[in-house]
Scaffold this motif. Structure first.
Motif, short mmCIF file in Angstrom:
data_model
loop_
_atom_site.label_atom_id
_atom_site.label_comp_id
_atom_site.label_asym_id
_atom_site.label_seq_id
_atom_site.Cartn_x
_atom_site.Cartn_y
_atom_site.Cartn_z
N LEU A 430 0.84 -1.20 0.00
CA LEU A 430 0.00 0.00 0.00
C LEU A 430 0.87 1.25 0.00
O LEU A 430 1.93 1.29 0.63
N VAL A 431 0.41 2.26 -0.71
CA VAL A 431 0.99 3.59 -0.64
C VAL A 431 -0.12 4.53 -0.19
O VAL A 431 -1.15 4.64 -0.87
N ASP A 432 0.06 5.12 0.97
CA ASP A 432 -0.96 5.98 1.57
C ASP A 432 -2.30 5.25 1.69
O ASP A 432 -3.37 5.80 1.43
N GLY A 433 -2.20 3.95 2.04
CA GLY A 433 -3.40 3.16 2.31
C GLY A 433 -4.06 2.56 1.09
O GLY A 433 -5.08 1.87 1.22
N GLN A 434 -3.51 2.75 -0.12
CA GLN A 434 -4.11 2.19 -1.33
C GLN A 434 -3.11 1.30 -2.06
O GLN A 434 -1.91 1.60 -2.13
N SER A 435 -3.61 0.21 -2.62
CA SER A 435 -2.75 -0.77 -3.29
C SER A 435 -2.09 -0.16 -4.53
O SER A 435 -2.69 0.68 -5.22
N ILE A 436 -0.87 -0.58 -4.82
CA ILE A 436 -0.18 -0.09 -6.01
C ILE A 436 -0.41 -1.00 -7.21
O ILE A 436 0.21 -0.82 -8.27
N SER A 437 -1.28 -1.97 -7.09
CA SER A 437 -1.56 -2.87 -8.21
C SER A 437 -2.55 -2.22 -9.17
O SER A 437 -3.13 -1.17 -8.89
N GLY A 438 -2.74 -2.84 -10.32
CA GLY A 438 -3.72 -2.37 -11.29
C GLY A 438 -3.34 -1.01 -11.88
O GLY A 438 -2.19 -0.77 -12.26
N GLY A 439 -4.31 -0.12 -11.94
CA GLY A 439 -4.11 1.17 -12.58
C GLY A 439 -3.19 2.11 -11.83
O GLY A 439 -2.79 3.15 -12.37
N ARG A 440 -2.83 1.79 -10.59
CA ARG A 440 -1.94 2.65 -9.81
C ARG A 440 -0.46 2.24 -9.95
O ARG A 440 0.42 2.94 -9.44
#
Length: 610
Positions: A430-440
């Motif tokens: 997670l980066v800032d609580g959100q996964s780095i997979s997919g579109g991120r």
């Protein structure tokens, strides 16, 4: 073949026509339209052949029996309408007509050859680019698993073989259409003789085709395999040139190259021989047929004189027919000889492209708080052991983080996960609580800069190497100078004869290890990333040079988050927090002083006695 690609449940057919259909699917709409226009030009060329061949009869007739030709009602009406009143007056316009027909037919053939060649090699330019593009977009795990010599061979050699296949396909289609046109014209002149000649020549070439088909396939496989081996041999010999010079192994590599090159050239020579050799036998057969026809026609009423126009037309037709037959056969051998290279090229073309390949570069992901590994586990295959097992850690923004551990503890794998090059088998990042997979993933990767242990330097200027991957016209020289000062390499660069435009040499051969690493740091800073990743960036340096590079890193802006993998603990001594890995787990964390006091394994790596 690409062993790194996942196996397919139902492998595609490898028949030649199936391969050609797959190649057609990879051609752009523009190229397909051009192919349609080429087919039209091929039909025009066939009509021109009929016209030039049809002009032979009146031309020879006007030369040998002008009165007979002039007595024909249609010829007489046409001649009188243009003011020709005698048989002798036919010779000049008929001669002009024959010359015009021959010149027009020849001109159209030249135009068709030019257009076909331009189309084939123009199309393959796009195919080669597509192979390279699709290869560059493949996931990191595919890239590291495949042999680079196969990729280079496919892009530089096998794509050229594919260009030849496409060109020969056009030649084959053109030859087939012109062949049909000439055969129809000969049938119109004398159906019995024409059919006998067509069947005889056709069966001969058909027999030769069947006879050599297996050999051509064998040669095609050899050409594809030896092309890969040749590139691999060159890479090994030139890539390890220092060891080759020291060990005196030049004869060994030359012998490997000689054997590989010999097998490749032998297969190519065999294909050329198979394509050309039938010509001489068929030409001899054609001369025999003409001789027999001459003898037979001489015994008909009127003798050779009355049969001369027909004989001349048939002879000219055979003179056109045999080269076209040979051209078509040679084209088929060229296609069959390049079949394996075409199959390998198509395997690269069939690689899927990720969605980001069709999108503009995303805005770098904003990193505001922390990077978190939550119960992360990773292994490369389902039957392999876990490289990382239940890793939990947190990296705060604007901190300097060290990752240490023995060889095989999972440090580099953790960096690959952090940079989004591979995905966790279980758990999440997670980066800032959100996964780095997919579109991120791509926005996150745009926020990261990487300095590896061995910095790649291109054979270009210091400025181009610092702004690596940026077009020369878009390089910001002010930023180049700024990051060079930050990386403490500006003083050295500015003493060079051409300053930042000085060429560094292939792989930075004229630079010291410390200078190459500082250039790598400058390159990472040029990207203005919010996270810098150092993967054992100082492990190949001596202690003095290592300390100079560490000083360069420590002098960087504290607003940048730095993650460092190190083998020597002096590299991470001043990090805010150090994570110690052991057998794929985080076994200890804290400052350098804390770990020296509380971690026996860390203390052992530091060679400190409690």
């Amino acid at each position: 073949m690409l062993s790194s690609l996942p196996p397919q449940a139902n492998p595609p057919e490898s028949s030649l026509w199936r391969l050609l259909h797959r190649l057609w699917c990879h051609l752009s709409q523009r190229r397909r339209r051009q192919f349609g226009l080429l087919l039209g030009l091929i039909l025009v060329s066939a009509c021109a052949e009929i016209m030039s061949l049809g002009a032979v009869l009146p031309f020879i007739g006007a030369l040998t029996t002008p009165d007979r030709v002039f007595s024909l009602p249609l010829v007489k009406r046409v001649a009188e309408s243009v003011g020709i009143t005698t048989a002798e007056g036919l010779l000049w316009p008929v001669t002009i007509g024959f010359i015009v027909a021959a010149v027009v037919a020849g001109g159209i053939r030249i135009l068709l050859s030019w257009c076909s060649t331009r189309f084939a090699f123009g199309s393959i330019t796009e195919v080669g680019l597509d192979v390279y593009r699709r290869t560059l977009y493949q996931p990191y795990q595919v890239q590291v698993a495949r042999n680079s010599s196969e990729v280079i061979s496919a892009i530089t050699i096998k794509v050229n073989h594919t260009a030849n296949v496409l060109h020969q396909l056009l030649v084959l289609v053109s030859s087939a259409v012109v062949l049909i046109a000439i055969a129809l014209m000969l049938v119109a002149i004398d159906s019995t003789i024409a059919m006998m000649a067509a069947v005889g020549f056709g069966l001969t070439y058909g027999f030769i085709t069947v006879l050599f088909r297996s050999r051509l396939k064998f040669n095609a496989q050899h050409v594809a395999q030896e092309s890969d081996k040749m590139v691999r041999t060159l890479q090994e010999g030139l890539g390890a040139v220092r060891d080759v010079l020291l060990d005196g192994t030049q004869p060994l590599y030359c012998e490997i190259y000689r054997r590989t090159d010999h097998q490749l050239r032998l297969a190519q020579a065999n294909n050329i021989f198979i394509g050309m050799s039938p010509r001489y036998a068929i030409e001899a057969l054609g001369m025999v047929v003409i001789a027999v026809l001459t003898y037979g026609l001489s015994h008909q009423p009127g003798g050779v004189t009355s049969a001369l126009p027909v004989l001349g037309a048939l002879a000219l037709g055979a003179q056109r027919l045999l080269p076209v037959l040979q051209q078509g056969y040679a084209a088929w051998t060229g296609i069959a000889g390049g079949q394996e290279s075409l199959a390998d090229t198509l395997e690269f073309l069939d690689q899927s492209l990720p969605p980001e390949a069709f999108q503009p570069p995303p805005v770098p992901l904003s990193f505001e708080n922390a990077i978190s590994f939550e119960a992360v586990r990773f292994r490369y295959h389902s039957d392999h052991p876990w490289v990382l097992d239940n890793v939990n850690l947190r990296i705060l923004k604007e901190t300097r983080v060290g990752l240490v551990g023995s060889t095989g503890s999972g440090k580099s794998t953790m960096l690959d996960l952090l940079m989004g090059l591979i995905d966790p088998t279980e758990g999440c990042i997670l980066v800032d609580g959100q996964s780095i997979s997919g579109g991120r993933r791509r926005p996150w990767q745009r926020a990261i800069a990487h300095v590896p242990q061995h910095v790649y330097l291109a054979d270009t200027s210091f400025a181009a190497n610092i702004a690596f991957g940026v077009p020369s016209t878009e390089i910001n020289l002010d930023r180049v100078r700024q990051v060079a000062r930050q990386a403490q390499i500006a003083g050295f660069i500015e003493t060079q004869p051409m300053g930042y435009q000085t060429v560094v040499g292939e792989r930075g051969v004229f630079l010291s290890g410390g200078q190459r690493q500082r250039l790598g740091i400058a390159r990472a800073l040029y990207r203005q990333a919010s996270v810098l990743v150092f993967d054992e960036a100082t492990s190949a340096l001596d202690s003095g040079t290592e300390q100079e590079v560490i000083n360069s890193i420590e002098a960087l802006d504290r607003g940048v988050t730095i993650v460092m993998v190190a083998h020597r603990l002096t590299t991470v001594k001043h990090c805010d927090i150090i994570f110690e890995l052991g057998q794929g787990r985080v076994v200890a964390e804290g400052t350098y002083e804390y770990l020296i006091e509380h971690s026996p394994s860390f203390r052992g790596m530091a060679n400190v006695t409690p």
